[in-house]
Design an enzyme around this catalytic site. Structure first.
Site, PDB file in Angstrom:
ATOM      1  N   ASN A  74      -0.183  11.683  -0.089  1.00 13.88           N
ATOM      2  CA  ASN A  74       0.606  10.479  -0.347  1.00 13.88           C
ATOM      3  C   ASN A  74       1.272  10.553  -1.713  1.00 13.88           C
ATOM      4  OD1 ASN A  74      -0.314   9.092   2.041  1.00 13.88           O
ATOM      5  ND2 ASN A  74      -2.284   8.893   1.019  1.00 13.88           N
TER       6      ASN A  74
ATOM      7  N   TYR B 145       0.876  -1.178   0.000  1.00 15.84           N
ATOM      8  CA  TYR B 145       0.000   0.000   0.000  1.00 15.84           C
ATOM      9  C   TYR B 145       0.914   1.229   0.000  1.00 15.84           C
ATOM     10  CZ  TYR B 145      -4.158   2.646   1.549  1.00 15.84           C
ATOM     11  OH  TYR B 145      -5.199   3.544   1.652  1.00 15.84           O
TER      12      TYR B 145
ATOM     13  N   ARG C 257      -5.620  10.299 -11.175  1.00 12.65           N
ATOM     14  CA  ARG C 257      -4.977  11.021 -10.061  1.00 12.65           C
ATOM     15  C   ARG C 257      -4.520   9.969  -9.072  1.00 12.65           C
ATOM     16  NH1 ARG C 257      -5.199  10.304  -5.199  1.00 12.65           N
ATOM     17  NH2 ARG C 257      -7.107  11.185  -4.402  1.00 12.65           N
TER      18      ARG C 257
ATOM     19  N   ASP D  65     -13.840   6.583  -2.318  1.00 17.95           N
ATOM     20  CA  ASP D  65     -12.975   6.479  -1.143  1.00 17.95           C
ATOM     21  C   ASP D  65     -12.253   7.790  -0.848  1.00 17.95           C
ATOM     22  OD1 ASP D  65     -11.477   5.215   0.889  1.00 17.95           O
ATOM     23  OD2 ASP D  65      -9.838   4.869  -0.509  1.00 17.95           O
ATOM     24  N   ASP D  66     -11.788   8.471  -1.884  1.00 14.17           N
ATOM     25  CA  ASP D  66     -10.999   9.692  -1.667  1.00 14.17           C
ATOM     26  C   ASP D  66     -11.849  10.805  -1.080  1.00 14.17           C
ATOM     27  OD1 ASP D  66      -8.418   8.789  -2.845  1.00 14.17           O
ATOM     28  OD2 ASP D  66      -9.758   8.452  -4.535  1.00 14.17           O
TER      29      ASP D  66
ATOM     30  N   GLU E 133     -11.809   4.939  -6.906  1.00  9.61           N
ATOM     31  CA  GLU E 133     -10.533   5.293  -6.291  1.00  9.61           C
ATOM     32  C   GLU E 133      -9.678   6.109  -7.239  1.00  9.61           C
ATOM     33  OE1 GLU E 133      -9.830   4.138  -2.995  1.00  9.61           O
ATOM     34  OE2 GLU E 133      -8.308   5.677  -3.184  1.00  9.61           O
TER      35      GLU E 133
HETATM   36  N1  NAI Z   1      -4.436  10.257   3.654  1.00  4.74           N
HETATM   37  C1  NAI Z   1      -5.454   9.843   2.951  1.00  4.74           C
HETATM   38  O1  NAI Z   1      -6.222   8.967   3.362  1.00  4.74           O
HETATM   39  C2  NAI Z   1      -5.716  10.440   1.614  1.00  4.74           C
HETATM   40  C3  NAI Z   1      -4.817  11.297   1.039  1.00  4.74           C
HETATM   41  N2  NAI Z   1      -5.094  11.820  -0.179  1.00  4.74           N
HETATM   42  C4  NAI Z   1      -4.049  12.649  -0.768  1.00  4.74           C
HETATM   43  O2  NAI Z   1      -4.520  13.970  -0.936  1.00  4.74           O
HETATM   44  C5  NAI Z   1      -3.890  14.552  -2.043  1.00  4.74           C
HETATM   45  C6  NAI Z   1      -4.926  15.271  -2.879  1.00  4.74           C
HETATM   46  O3  NAI Z   1      -5.880  14.395  -3.364  1.00  4.74           O
HETATM   47  P1  NAI Z   1      -7.167  14.949  -4.130  1.00  4.74           P
HETATM   48  O4  NAI Z   1      -7.917  15.885  -3.298  1.00  4.74           O
HETATM   49  O5  NAI Z   1      -7.899  13.798  -4.670  1.00  4.74           O
HETATM   50  O6  NAI Z   1      -6.447  15.730  -5.312  1.00  4.74           O
HETATM   51  P2  NAI Z   1      -7.028  16.884  -6.217  1.00  4.74           P
HETATM   52  O7  NAI Z   1      -6.169  16.959  -7.393  1.00  4.74           O
HETATM   53  O8  NAI Z   1      -8.490  16.686  -6.406  1.00  4.74           O
HETATM   54  O9  NAI Z   1      -6.818  18.191  -5.333  1.00  4.74           O
HETATM   55  C7  NAI Z   1      -5.588  18.791  -5.076  1.00  4.74           C
HETATM   56  C8  NAI Z   1      -5.859  20.182  -4.538  1.00  4.74           C
HETATM   57  O10 NAI Z   1      -4.643  20.708  -4.060  1.00  4.74           O
HETATM   58  C9  NAI Z   1      -4.561  22.063  -4.484  1.00  4.74           C
HETATM   59  N3  NAI Z   1      -3.183  22.510  -4.578  1.00  4.74           N
HETATM   60  C10 NAI Z   1      -2.270  22.191  -5.520  1.00  4.74           C
HETATM   61  N4  NAI Z   1      -1.124  22.870  -5.306  1.00  4.74           N
HETATM   62  C11 NAI Z   1      -1.320  23.599  -4.192  1.00  4.74           C
HETATM   63  C12 NAI Z   1      -0.521  24.512  -3.482  1.00  4.74           C
HETATM   64  N5  NAI Z   1       0.718  24.771  -3.863  1.00  4.74           N
HETATM   65  N6  NAI Z   1      -1.053  25.108  -2.397  1.00  4.74           N
HETATM   66  C13 NAI Z   1      -2.295  24.836  -1.994  1.00  4.74           C
HETATM   67  N7  NAI Z   1      -3.097  23.991  -2.644  1.00  4.74           N
HETATM   68  C14 NAI Z   1      -2.619  23.373  -3.720  1.00  4.74           C
HETATM   69  C15 NAI Z   1      -5.240  22.076  -5.831  1.00  4.74           C
HETATM   70  O11 NAI Z   1      -5.634  23.369  -6.184  1.00  4.74           O
HETATM   71  C16 NAI Z   1      -6.400  21.151  -5.562  1.00  4.74           C
HETATM   72  O12 NAI Z   1      -7.448  21.887  -4.996  1.00  4.74           O
HETATM   73  C17 NAI Z   1      -3.142  13.442  -2.762  1.00  4.74           C
HETATM   74  O13 NAI Z   1      -1.775  13.542  -2.487  1.00  4.74           O
HETATM   75  C18 NAI Z   1      -3.658  12.181  -2.141  1.00  4.74           C
HETATM   76  O14 NAI Z   1      -2.678  11.176  -2.045  1.00  4.74           O
HETATM   77  C19 NAI Z   1      -6.249  11.588  -0.854  1.00  4.74           C
HETATM   78  C20 NAI Z   1      -7.161  10.733  -0.324  1.00  4.74           C
HETATM   79  C21 NAI Z   1      -6.950  10.066   0.936  1.00  4.74           C
HETATM   80  C1  PYR Z   2      -4.957   7.051   0.479  1.00  9.33           C
HETATM   81  C2  PYR Z   2      -5.552   7.429  -0.772  1.00  9.33           C
HETATM   82  O1  PYR Z   2      -6.635   6.959  -1.097  1.00  9.33           O
HETATM   83  C3  PYR Z   2      -4.914   8.394  -1.614  1.00  9.33           C
HETATM   84  O2  PYR Z   2      -3.870   8.920  -1.251  1.00  9.33           O
HETATM   85  O3  PYR Z   2      -5.450   8.637  -2.698  1.00  9.33           O
HETATM   86 MG    MG Z   3      -7.059   7.281  -3.110  1.00 14.15          MG
END
Ligand code: NAI
Ligand code: PYR
Ligand code: MG
Length: 707
Positions: free
Chosen positions: A549, A234, A287, A399-400, A376
């Site tokens: 991540n 993972y 993504r 999930d996201d 996902e």
């Molecule tokens: N820990 C967890 O369980 C999870 C973590 N994530 C992580 O969250 C991150 C984002 O995922 P999503 O929301 O799906 O992506 P997304 O692409 O939908 O959103 C990214 C956002 O970050 C903003 N952004 C980009 N550069 C930036 C900057 N310099 N300053 C401020 N904001 C900025 C963008 O404008 C956008 O609004 C990924 O790295 C993903 O791995 C996502 C889902 C679960």
């Molecule tokens: C953990 C997860 O779902 C993500 O980083 O997109």
């Molecule tokens: Mg994810």
């Protein structure tokens, strides 16, 4: 409540006879829902497997309470005893096989059926049933679902045409396990000092080879060593695997649908070899974690998520299906790579895109209408749209958006407790969310709803949202409709010296947030200055969540967070970091704020409840369950989530909470022999037991060949 089935083989002879005693201790007794369907004892009767090599035999229950089955839900203890005589010419039908046979005995069922109208649910989870296999010989050795490598008993080798295809010595499951772990430990030793990426990929390869060869052993080592192996299968290693997928590819896993398959999906879906599928994880690779568009290479994510489903939720690995929907990629590097394995064309957009997802969803639903589908790592513009489009029609979730929100909310509520404040004070928390994408907006939506429920009014909490263009206010034009409810009024931000587009550092300095959440995908964005500014937070225990991540994309490292923001912070990250040794000699606890704590339970709860939709109420139940898991003592040590070592236990609780929410919303249609009435009658403890009973566990089942 004890709900147990003890089966004891009293004596075992090479030939005849066997005397078997079955004891039901305070088994739960339900009136039967469908009278003509007979009765079941535990889950096993549920499976309509028949073992052609066994005859049924007389099995007489005695000491049955006379009034059994008269009321809606009773407990009863009774014994069944019989002497069986028939042709056990194979000596490898040892304990487990017998136990299952006993519980499946048609004669038991028939006897019970004649005497009264009831069914009995007894715990049989530790009892592996025989597994029907439709192949023989080398085909079995090459099928990781059935392969036991050198673990095939001699008589099974005879029955299945394996004699001579394996070295003669039979190695036990335990010995195979030890042998694998020894190789793994030597690999760790031999790669010491090499770059992290080399070590991580070597670890992934050795696990992947086992996955491809022998799934039972693979899941056994995964479950028993989840803390060590989750980072390999993972996040973070799965990200590296996706980036290098075309080079690492050896064997396919899951299904691949592409834009070229338009009009064919309804028939293609039948190419999948398993008759039943319970869990699907679907991505279009647009993504992948914080790594962007990885096209077909994103298949590693559904595979990794489903590994977590098997390990944490006990979903049977023969019933999971990872899917890659390849609609092209906009990643120029991949398009130019001659070894890239996906379609070498730009992503489909608009109507063309959505119609292909529609087609896949219809095909999945047509073949497996009860399967739960997890979306996902879809890019923002499709994540919300597909969720809205399908959530009222199919048993699906994103999930996201939703899983992440539930985990984050549980963490946010934990941070209120860490400040020694009552949960109701959540309404006053100042939270800055960096990243206005699927994850960030999902978190804010759920947090707003929580505030609404707590305050009983239209919420106007102190939540601030920042994207790549800075602080989002109502003054900004072209704000996405999903983000606009969270845009602050310009008057409100001006009153604290901010404006439309203020940058992160400025926002942190002026707002002095209790919590800073990173879901931006931008590694290191919580830099030294930002972290130092968190020292002036209005909270006595400021919280920092660097949730992006994989590790390189985390907004900050754990070490930097404690170093710059102070020893008293609460810290969470999406990918794992080691706990931090603080100046005081104490340990700064690192929480893994990752949706892995919820998605397995959401999927499992939806599945075993037989719900055909997954509602916000079910999501809320999952989050609340996770939040309440941690004791006050742990919270004071900065622990917001349980250890990953207990993920199976947590998932059972979360699954049961989701199930109960489905029941309360009248959505639980039941599964197999356990109908909605039985589900509705379950106490909290019984629902957890029921969920646990439905969890698969890796043991070698006796294989029975059927043409
Ligand atoms: N820990 C967890 O369980 C999870 C973590 N994530 C992580 O969250 C991150 C984002 O995922 P999503 O929301 O799906 O992506 P997304 O692409 O939908 O959103 C990214 C956002 O970050 C903003 N952004 C980009 N550069 C930036 C900057 N310099 N300053 C401020 N904001 C900025 C963008 O404008 C956008 O609004 C990924 O790295 C993903 O791995 C996502 C889902 C679960
Ligand atoms: C953990 C997860 O779902 C993500 O980083 O997109
Ligand atoms: Mg994810």
């Amino acid at each position: 409540m004890i709900n147990q089935l003890n089966v004891r083989m009293i004596e075992e002879f090479r030939y005849l006879p066997y005397e078997i005693e079955v004891t039901f201790e305070r088994a739960h007794v339900f009136p039967t829902r469908q009278k003509d369907k007979g009765y079941h004892i535990g889950q096993s009767i549920n499976h309509s497997l028949t073992c052609p090599e066994f005859d049924s035999f007389p099995f007489v229950p005695h000491s049955l309470p006379a009034n059994l089955g008269q009321s809606s839900l009773e407990q009863a203890s009774f014994n069944c005893k019989t002497t069986v005589g028939y042709r056990p010419i194979r000596t490898d039908y040892h304990g487990d096989m017998w136990r299952k046979t006993v519980t499946r005995s048609a004669a038991v069922v028939e006897n019970l059926r004649k005497s009264r109208s009831f069914s009995i649910a007894a715990s049989t989870s530790s009892i592996p049933g025989p597994c029907i296999v439709h192949k023989r010989g080398a085909d079995i050795l090459h099928d990781p679902w059935f392969n036991k490598d050198t673990g095939f008993p001699l008589t099974e080798r005879d029955r299945l045409g394996l004699r001579g295809l394996l070295p003669p010595r039979v190695i036990s499951f335990e010995q195979q396990y030890d042998r694998f772990m020894e190789s793994y430990r030597s690999l760790e030793k031999n790669t010491e000092g090499q770059p992290d990426s080399v070590v991580s990929l070597a670890k992934w390869r050795i696990l992947n080879r086992l996955h491809d060869r022998n799934e039972t052993l693979y899941y056994k080592v995964l479950i028993d060593n989840i803390k060590d192996f989750a980072p390999v299968i993972y996040t973070p290693t799965v990200g590296l695997v996706c980036q290098n997928y075309s080079g690492l590819f050896r064997r396919p896993r899951g299904m691949y649908f592409s834009a070229k398959d338009r009009g064919e999906m309804m028939s293609m879906i039948y190419n999948w070899p398993a008759h039943e599928v319970d869990m699907v994880v679907l991505t279009d690779g647009s993504r992948i974690l914080g790594l962007g568009d990885l096209g077909v290479q994103g298949i590693g994510i559904p595979i990794g998520k489903l590994d977590m489903y098997v390990a944490a939720a006990g979903i049977n690995p023969q019933r999971v299906l990872p899917i890659m929907l390849d609609v092209g990629t906009n990643n120029q590097k991949l398009l130019e790579d001659p070894l890239y394995l996906g379609l070498r064309e730009q992503r489909l957009e608009g109507e063309e895109y959505i119609s292909i997802v529609d087609e896949l969803m219809e095909a999945l639903h047509a073949r497996w209408p009860k399967a739960v589908i997890q979306f996902e790592d879809f890019q923002f513009k499709w994540a919300f749209e597909t969720l809205q489009r399908y959530r009222k029609k199919f048993c699906m979730f994103n999930d996201d958006i939703q899983g992440t929100a539930g985990v984050a909310l549980a963490g946010l509520l934990g941070t209120v407790r860490a400040q020694s404040r009552p949960l109701s004070d959540f309404v006053d928390q100042k939270i800055v969310v960096v990243g206005a994408g699927s994850a960030g907006l999902g978190v804010l939506k759920m947090a707003y709803e929580a505030v609404g429920r707590m305050s009983g009014t239209t919420p106007n909490p102190q939540f601030f949202l920042i994207d790549k263009d800075g602080l989002i206010t109502k003054e900004r034009s072209g704000v996405d409709p999903a983000a606009s409810p969270f845009a602050k009024s310009i008057g409100e931000v001006q009153s604290i010296g901010l404006q439309e587009g203020s940058d992160l550092l400025e926002v942190v300095k002026k707002v002095k947030p209790h919590v800073l959440v990173g879901l931006s995908g931008v590694g290191g964005i919580f830099n030294e200055q930002v972290l130092k500014a968190m020292r002036d937070s209005d909270s006595p225990r400021p919280a920092i969540f660097a949730m992006s991540n994989p590790t390189n994309n985390a907004e900050c490292t754990a070490a930097d967070a404690f170093k710059h923001a102070g020893d008293n912070i609460v810290f969470g990250s999406g990918s794992p970091f080691q706990n931090v040794v603080l100046g005081s000699g104490k340990s700064g606890h690192v929480n893994q704020a990752n949706n892995m704590y919820l998605f397995p339970g959401i999927g499992l709860g939806a599945l075993v409840s037989g719900a055909h939709l997954i509602t916000d109420g079910m999501m809320h139940a999952a989050s609340t369950c996770l939040a309440s898991y941690i004791t006050d003592e742990e919270i004071q040590q900065g622990i917001l989530y349980p250890s990953i070592n207990s993920i199976r236990k947590i998932t059972a609780e979360v699954g049961a909470a989701v199930l109960r929410a489905a029941v309360s919303e009248d959505l639980a249609e039941g599964r197999g022999e356990v109908g909605p009435k039985e589900l509705a009658h379950m106490s909290k403890e019984e629902s957890v037991e029921y969920v646990k009973r439905n969890m698969w566990y890796p043991v070698y089942s006796p294989l029975v060949h059927e043409k």
